[in-house]
Every structure is written in structure tokens, then in C-alpha cells.
Design an enzyme around this catalytic site. Structure first.
Site: not given
Ligand code: GCU
Length: 396
Positions: A235, A239, A326, A376
Site C-alpha cells: 500500500s 509506494k 481502489w 487489500h
Molecule cells: C489509503 C490511500 C492509498 C494507500 C492506502 C494505504 O487507502 O488512499 O493510497 O495505499 O491508504 O496505505 O493503506
């Protein structure tokens, strides 16, 4: 989120340099296109991080038998100031008890403290974040329980495969809220903050920097085979892992799990989270230049396939989950496939598969994509795939 709403889009060229010339050789990539793309992502998206500090660390716990004799555990505090003081991250490591020399390592940040990755009662609890002169947190941190995220770490399985594992809490590097960059490692560089501008680093760049400082430690760690370190992240931490892995060629492979917008997913598909939303909800994640692309995805001169390509020819595995719309699984797959020509140019097999909505198989080659059913998360299935990918890169 409706697939029918995805606009037609054209991806920015991967193997054509800014001067319009085709990138046709390893040297063109290495000396021209790769530096140009790194600079683009630094300036437009994540921001520029300062030089990393000289390594300074303190051993909190020497090698100690753990996990019912299956492992050795060690805990080390790695400082960000270059001296044994100031902000630091606590790195927790396990290696198989049977290891007779350095082993390949998985290295990744965790969301809620080292004590959540295993129920092992000897894991040090996170230290409270230092008092900040910036904005206070809107919500206090939830106290997390020991082992509450063990399913996301699969430590016994990793050890059974003969690998080591290392982790640190991401908020040791930079607390994850919009405080005007007053705390975490940003506060170590007042001269940078004094002239904060469009390309100054945000939190994702800080976490990526911390991952690289962690690697500065791991290359010195006798337990670790530094030529075989797999960087992974889920998540937002996916990144950060992709950005760190793109920059730092010491990582032999990079695993992005459900990293979505700002990670592995194409922005121009405009499906799921988008550039406007992510910058509004998390104003501290990217550099402020990135905010100018809010709602302007079609005009963006870059997209995430170009970031993924920076991992080439090292191993890249992009993981998606079917229900994680998402993060746009299809956009993650298409970015990996569009990055593939750089891997092929550098002698890798590339990713040739076609997108399938339900696709629980790993695509062969490098880059690889894997999508599992479900939400997720990071699961035992993910880890099995990550480790078989690692085995294909690292050998026995
Ligand atoms: C939120 C956010 C995502 C991210 C996620 C996480 O959903 O919008 O961009 O990846 O949190 O880190 O759990």
C-alpha cells in the site's frame, strides 16, 4: 469505479529520450534515459531527498535465540543524524537458527510497530514519537497489539525458506500526518525546510530514504547477504518501496503489493484513487509539484510504468488483489507490462501476459505480476508467491 469510465489514454514513451531519440541500447538506458526518468520523478512527484547520513547504529539486542529455537533475533537502532543521537529507527531482524552464513533478506517497513509483526514478546515496543513543534495529530495512534499483523509478515514461513527478514516501523522515519514537515527526518534538515519549494521531499520520499538508510545498515550486517536483499512494501509502503527500489540499485528485487495510485498503478487510467484525491487526502506524501497534476492526468508527461522500469533489470514483482479496486489492479498490471520493454532491453524476459480480471497465476518472467482473490492486504499466499519469485532470482 466503473471500467466503462476509463478514458482513452496514451502512455508517455518509455524508450524514447527527452531529446526525441530512441533508446536502443543498455548504455542509452543506463546513462541517458534512466537518469532522466529518475530526475523527472524526483522533480514532479516524490521530491528530492538529501544525501544519506554516515552509518551510525547501536545494537539494542545481540543475537538471541527466538521463535522456539527456529530463529535468531537481533534488534538494532539505526540513526538518521549520522551520530548516535536524534531520530532513529529500530530494525528488527530474524534469521533461521540453522543459517551457517549470510542469508538473503527481505526488508520492509511495517505500519504499526515492530511488535505487531510477531507475537514474540521480546520485540521492543515503539518509542513514542518525539514531541513535535508542528501540528498535533488529529487522531492519537491506536495502541497496536503484539502480533496483530503477524499474518502480513509470515516470519516462520520466511525462515523456513532459509531467508532472513528485517523490518522497521515507518513512523520512526516520518510520522504519517500533515504536520508541515516539522517532525521525523524532515526536521533534521532545517536548511531544506527553510527554502521548501515544489521539489522538496515529502513523506513518501522520506520513507524511501529511510529504506535506503536501512540498506546502508544491511550491507554491514554479517547476517545479511547484501547482494540478495528483496525490498517489499504494501500500500503506501509499497509506494515508498517502489521509489526506493527505483533509485537504489543495491536492492536486488522489489515487491510492490497493492501500491496503487502513486505506486505501481497507471495514473492515466483514472480508475480508483486519482492524483487529485491522493494529494487532497494526504497532502504531505508527495512534493508540492505533484499537486499541480490534480485532475490533469491526461497532461502528465510521465506515468508509473516509467517508474517501474527504473527497477530493471533487477527483479520486479507487482502484486494486486482482485477486490482492491481502489488500487486499480488492472492499472498495476498494465504499468508492469508497459515497463517490460526496459527489462527486455536489459536482457530480461519481460511480461507478455494479457490482463485477466480473475487471474490468480503469477505471470512468468521479469517484471512479474501476481493477482490473488480477495481484499487489500498481505497474505500467506502473497508471501509464497514473493518467495517463489525471489527463489527464481536468487537461486537456492
Ligand atoms: C489509503 C490511500 C492509498 C494507500 C492506502 C494505504 O487507502 O488512499 O493510497 O495505499 O491508504 O496505505 O493503506
Amino acid at each position: 469505479m466503473d471500467e466503462a469510465q476509463v478514458p482513452p489514454f496514451v502512455l508517455p514513451e518509455l524508450l524514447k529520450a527527452a531529446d526525441g531519440k530512441a533508446v536502443t541500447s543498455k548504455d542509452d538506458w543506463r546513462w541517458k534515459r534512466r537518469p532522466e526518468l529518475l530526475a523527472l520523478f524526483e522533480q514532479e512527484m516524490y521530491g528530492q531527498a538529501p544525501a544519506r547520513p554516515p552509518l551510525a547504529f547501536a545494537v539494542l539486542e545481540e543475537a538471541t535465540p527466538a521463535l522456539e529455537g527456529k530463529a535468531l533475533r537481533k534488534q538494532v537502532r539505526v540513526f538518521f543524524s549520522g551520530r548516535k543521537e536524534g531520530p532513529a529507527m529500530d530494525v528488527l531482524m530474524y534469521v533461521p537458527a540453522t543459517a551457517s552464513g549470510p542469508v538473503p533478506f527481505f526488508w520492509g517497513l511495517n505500519f504499526n510497530g515492530n511488535h505487531t509483526v510477531s507475537a514474540d514478546a521480546a520485540i521492543a515496543l515503539p518509542r513514542p514519537a518525539p514531541a513535535s513543534s508542528g501540528k498535533p495529530r488529529l487522531k492519537p495512534l491506536k495502541p497496536a497489539e503484539r502480533g496483530s499483523e503477524a499474518s502480513r509478515w509470515q516470519i516462520e514461513a520466511v525462515l523456513a525458506h532459509g531467508y532472513g527478514t528485517a523490518t522497521a516501523w515507518y513512523e520512526d522515519i516520518d510520522p504519517d500526518y500533515d504536520d508541515g514537515f516539522q517532525n521525523g527526518v524532515h526536521a533534521l534538515f532545517p536548511e531544506i525546510e527553510a527554502r521548501r519549494g515544489g521539489t522538496t521531499w515529502g513523506s513518501l520520499a522520506a520513507w524511501a530514504w529511510g529504506l535506503r538508510v536501512g540498506m546502508d545498515y544491511l550491507v554491514r550486517e554479517p547476517w545479511c547477504d547484501a547482494a540478495r536483499v528483496g525490498l517489499h512494501g504494501h500500500s503506501r509502503l509499497g509506494k515508498a518501496a517502489v521509489w526506493a527500489g527505483a533509485q537504489d540499485e543495491r536492492f536486488s528485487l522489489v515487491i510492490s503489493n497493492n501500491s496503487g495510485c502513486g505506486g505501481a498503478a497507471l495514473s492515466k487510467r483514472f480508475f480508483g484513487e486519482n492524483v487529485g484525491g491522493i494529494n487532497t487526502n494526504f497532502p504531505h506524501w508527495f512534493c508540492s509539484n505533484y499537486h499541480q497534476w490534480k485532475g490533469r492526468e491526461p497532461d502528465m508527461p510521465f506515468d508509473q510504468h516509467q517508474l517501474l522500469a527504473l527497477v530493471a533489470p533487477r527483479g520486479l514483482l507487482v502484486g494486486s488483489a482482485e477486490e482492491d479496486l481502489w488500487a486499480d489492479p488492472e492499472g498495476e498490471f498494465l504499468a508492469a507490462r508497459a515497463a517490460s520493454p526496459a527489462f527486455v532491453l536489459l536482457g530480461e524476459k519481460g511480461l507478455e501476459a494479457h490482463w485477466k480480471r480473475e487471474n490468480s497465476a503469477i505471470s512468468q518472467g521479469n517484471p512479474a505480476h501476481w493477482q490473488r482473490p480477495g481484499k487489500h492486504d498481505v497474505t500467506d499466499q502473497d508471501w509464497e508467491r514473493w518467495m517463489s519469485f525471489a527463489r527464481s532470482r536468487w537461486g537456492k
